[in-house]
Structure formats: structure tokens, C-alpha cells
Write a protein that holds these residues in place. Structure first.
Motif, PDB file in Angstrom:
ATOM      1  N   LEU A  60       1.286  -1.181   0.004  1.00 23.66           N
ATOM      2  CA  LEU A  60      -0.089   0.340  -0.327  1.00 23.66           C
ATOM      3  C   LEU A  60       0.916   1.439   0.174  1.00 23.66           C
ATOM      4  O   LEU A  60       0.337   2.016  -0.499  1.00 23.66           O
ATOM      5  CB  LEU A  60      -1.091   0.144   1.486  1.00 23.66           C
ATOM      6  N   GLY A  61       1.748   1.339   0.818  1.00 26.29           N
ATOM      7  CA  GLY A  61       2.898   2.557   0.847  1.00 26.29           C
ATOM      8  C   GLY A  61       3.458   2.707  -0.775  1.00 26.29           C
ATOM      9  O   GLY A  61       3.742   3.092  -0.902  1.00 26.29           O
ATOM     10  N   ILE A  62       3.832   1.802  -1.069  1.00 31.13           N
ATOM     11  CA  ILE A  62       4.513   1.729  -2.964  1.00 31.13           C
ATOM     12  C   ILE A  62       3.713   2.431  -3.670  1.00 31.13           C
ATOM     13  O   ILE A  62       4.045   3.539  -4.387  1.00 31.13           O
ATOM     14  CB  ILE A  62       5.017   0.473  -2.958  1.00 31.13           C
ATOM     15  N   VAL A  63       2.207   1.873  -3.449  1.00 29.72           N
ATOM     16  CA  VAL A  63       1.559   2.164  -4.570  1.00 29.72           C
ATOM     17  C   VAL A  63       1.244   3.691  -4.212  1.00 29.72           C
ATOM     18  O   VAL A  63       1.021   4.581  -5.345  1.00 29.72           O
ATOM     19  CB  VAL A  63      -0.462   0.838  -4.174  1.00 29.72           C
ATOM     20  N   LEU A  64       0.982   3.942  -2.794  1.00 30.21           N
ATOM     21  CA  LEU A  64       0.145   5.394  -2.937  1.00 30.21           C
ATOM     22  C   LEU A  64       1.640   6.164  -3.321  1.00 30.21           C
ATOM     23  O   LEU A  64       1.195   7.824  -4.054  1.00 30.21           O
ATOM     24  CB  LEU A  64       0.399   5.877  -0.693  1.00 30.21           C
ATOM     25  N   ILE A  65       2.959   6.458  -3.399  1.00 25.56           N
ATOM     26  CA  ILE A  65       4.259   6.720  -3.518  1.00 25.56           C
ATOM     27  C   ILE A  65       3.971   6.748  -5.602  1.00 25.56           C
ATOM     28  O   ILE A  65       4.591   8.005  -5.470  1.00 25.56           O
ATOM     29  CB  ILE A  65       5.509   6.315  -2.966  1.00 25.56           C
ATOM     30  N   VAL A  66       3.262   5.803  -5.688  1.00 26.99           N
ATOM     31  CA  VAL A  66       3.508   5.701  -6.957  1.00 26.99           C
ATOM     32  C   VAL A  66       2.480   6.352  -7.564  1.00 26.99           C
ATOM     33  O   VAL A  66       2.822   7.748  -8.674  1.00 26.99           O
ATOM     34  CB  VAL A  66       3.726   4.749  -8.138  1.00 26.99           C
ATOM     35  N   VAL A  67       1.422   6.280  -6.538  1.00 32.13           N
ATOM     36  CA  VAL A  67       0.861   7.081  -7.359  1.00 32.13           C
ATOM     37  C   VAL A  67       0.723   8.769  -7.116  1.00 32.13           C
ATOM     38  O   VAL A  67       0.378   9.392  -8.027  1.00 32.13           O
ATOM     39  CB  VAL A  67      -0.780   7.096  -6.656  1.00 32.13           C
ATOM     40  N   SER A  68       0.994   9.399  -6.161  1.00 35.19           N
ATOM     41  CA  SER A  68       1.198  10.567  -5.455  1.00 35.19           C
ATOM     42  C   SER A  68       2.867  11.146  -6.607  1.00 35.19           C
ATOM     43  O   SER A  68       2.119  12.403  -7.532  1.00 35.19           O
ATOM     44  CB  SER A  68       2.023  11.091  -4.974  1.00 35.19           C
ATOM     45  N   MET A  69       3.799  10.411  -7.217  1.00 33.92           N
ATOM     46  CA  MET A  69       4.802  11.230  -7.924  1.00 33.92           C
ATOM     47  C   MET A  69       3.550  10.874  -9.567  1.00 33.92           C
ATOM     48  O   MET A  69       4.426  11.670 -10.261  1.00 33.92           O
ATOM     49  CB  MET A  69       5.717   9.640  -7.423  1.00 33.92           C
ATOM     50  N   MET A  70       3.009   9.804 -10.350  1.00 31.07           N
ATOM     51  CA  MET A  70       2.889   9.726 -11.167  1.00 31.07           C
ATOM     52  C   MET A  70       1.743  10.879 -11.363  1.00 31.07           C
ATOM     53  O   MET A  70       1.852  11.649 -12.250  1.00 31.07           O
ATOM     54  CB  MET A  70       1.684   9.012 -11.610  1.00 31.07           C
ATOM     55  N   SER A  71       0.947  11.803 -10.226  1.00 31.79           N
ATOM     56  CA  SER A  71       0.873  12.984  -9.904  1.00 31.79           C
ATOM     57  C   SER A  71       1.190  13.713 -10.781  1.00 31.79           C
ATOM     58  O   SER A  71       0.382  14.882 -10.671  1.00 31.79           O
ATOM     59  CB  SER A  71      -0.688  12.901  -9.413  1.00 31.79           C
ATOM     60  N   TRP A  72       2.474  14.232  -9.908  1.00 25.50           N
ATOM     61  CA  TRP A  72       3.618  15.603 -10.060  1.00 25.50           C
ATOM     62  C   TRP A  72       3.716  15.113 -11.404  1.00 25.50           C
ATOM     63  O   TRP A  72       4.079  16.074 -12.542  1.00 25.50           O
ATOM     64  CB  TRP A  72       4.397  15.621  -9.511  1.00 25.50           C
ATOM     65  N   PHE A  73       4.106  14.558 -12.364  1.00 25.81           N
ATOM     66  CA  PHE A  73       5.172  14.568 -13.360  1.00 25.81           C
ATOM     67  C   PHE A  73       4.002  14.012 -14.541  1.00 25.81           C
ATOM     68  O   PHE A  73       4.556  14.378 -16.044  1.00 25.81           O
ATOM     69  CB  PHE A  73       5.916  12.850 -13.987  1.00 25.81           C
ATOM     70  N   LEU A  74       2.421  13.634 -14.656  1.00 21.46           N
ATOM     71  CA  LEU A  74       1.786  13.643 -15.454  1.00 21.46           C
ATOM     72  C   LEU A  74       0.704  14.942 -15.992  1.00 21.46           C
ATOM     73  O   LEU A  74       0.739  15.110 -14.984  1.00 21.46           O
ATOM     74  CB  LEU A  74       1.025  12.204 -15.202  1.00 21.46           C
TER      75      LEU A  74
END
Length: 74
Positions: A60-74
Motif C-alpha cells: 500500500l505504501g508503494i502504491v501511494l508513493i507511485v500514485v503521488s509521483m505519477m500525479s506530479w509528472f503527468l
């Protein structure tokens, strides 16, 4: 701050909140924090062991970090 200002801030910066929660979950699973991984007294505590809870919170921590990073880069 009133509740409207807090809500507006969180709606604008939701990715910071998801990043912070993801980091806390990762640190908690790595350091094996009791408040996060201990299943004593929780409903249905017999279903998951401490190790499986750690694994679920780690993912869950990995998924939240990935979603957060994707929102910044996309």
C-alpha cells in the motif's frame, strides 16, 4: 484555519498527503512498528499474521508513493 481552508488545501495538494502517508507506511513496515503491524484486539485478527500485514502495508505504501509521483509528472 477553519475546515473550509483545510479542505481547499487538501483538494489542491492531495498528492503531498498521499506521499506522506505512503512514506509513513513504508517506514512503519520496515521498522516493524507495533501500532501498524500488531493485530491484537482487531476484528478478524485471526485472518492475517503480522508478516502478512506488514506485506500488505508495504504494498500500500508503494502504491501511494507511485500514485503521488505519477500525479506530479503527468
Amino acid at each position: 484555519m477553519n475546515s473550509e481552508q483545510i479542505t481547499a488545501f487538501l483538494q489542491e495538494h492531495w498528492n503531498l498527503l498521499t506521499l506522506a502517508v505512503g512514506i509513513v507506511l513504508l517506514i512503519g513496515t520496515i521498522l516493524n512498528w507495533n501500532w501498524l503491524c500488531d493485530s491484537t484486539g482487531k476484528p478478524d485478527s485471526h485472518r492475517y499474521s503480522r508478516g502478512s500485514r506488514r506485506f500488505i502495508f508495504f504494498l500500500l505504501g508503494i502504491v501511494l508513493i507511485v500514485v503521488s509521483m505519477m500525479s506530479w509528472f503527468l
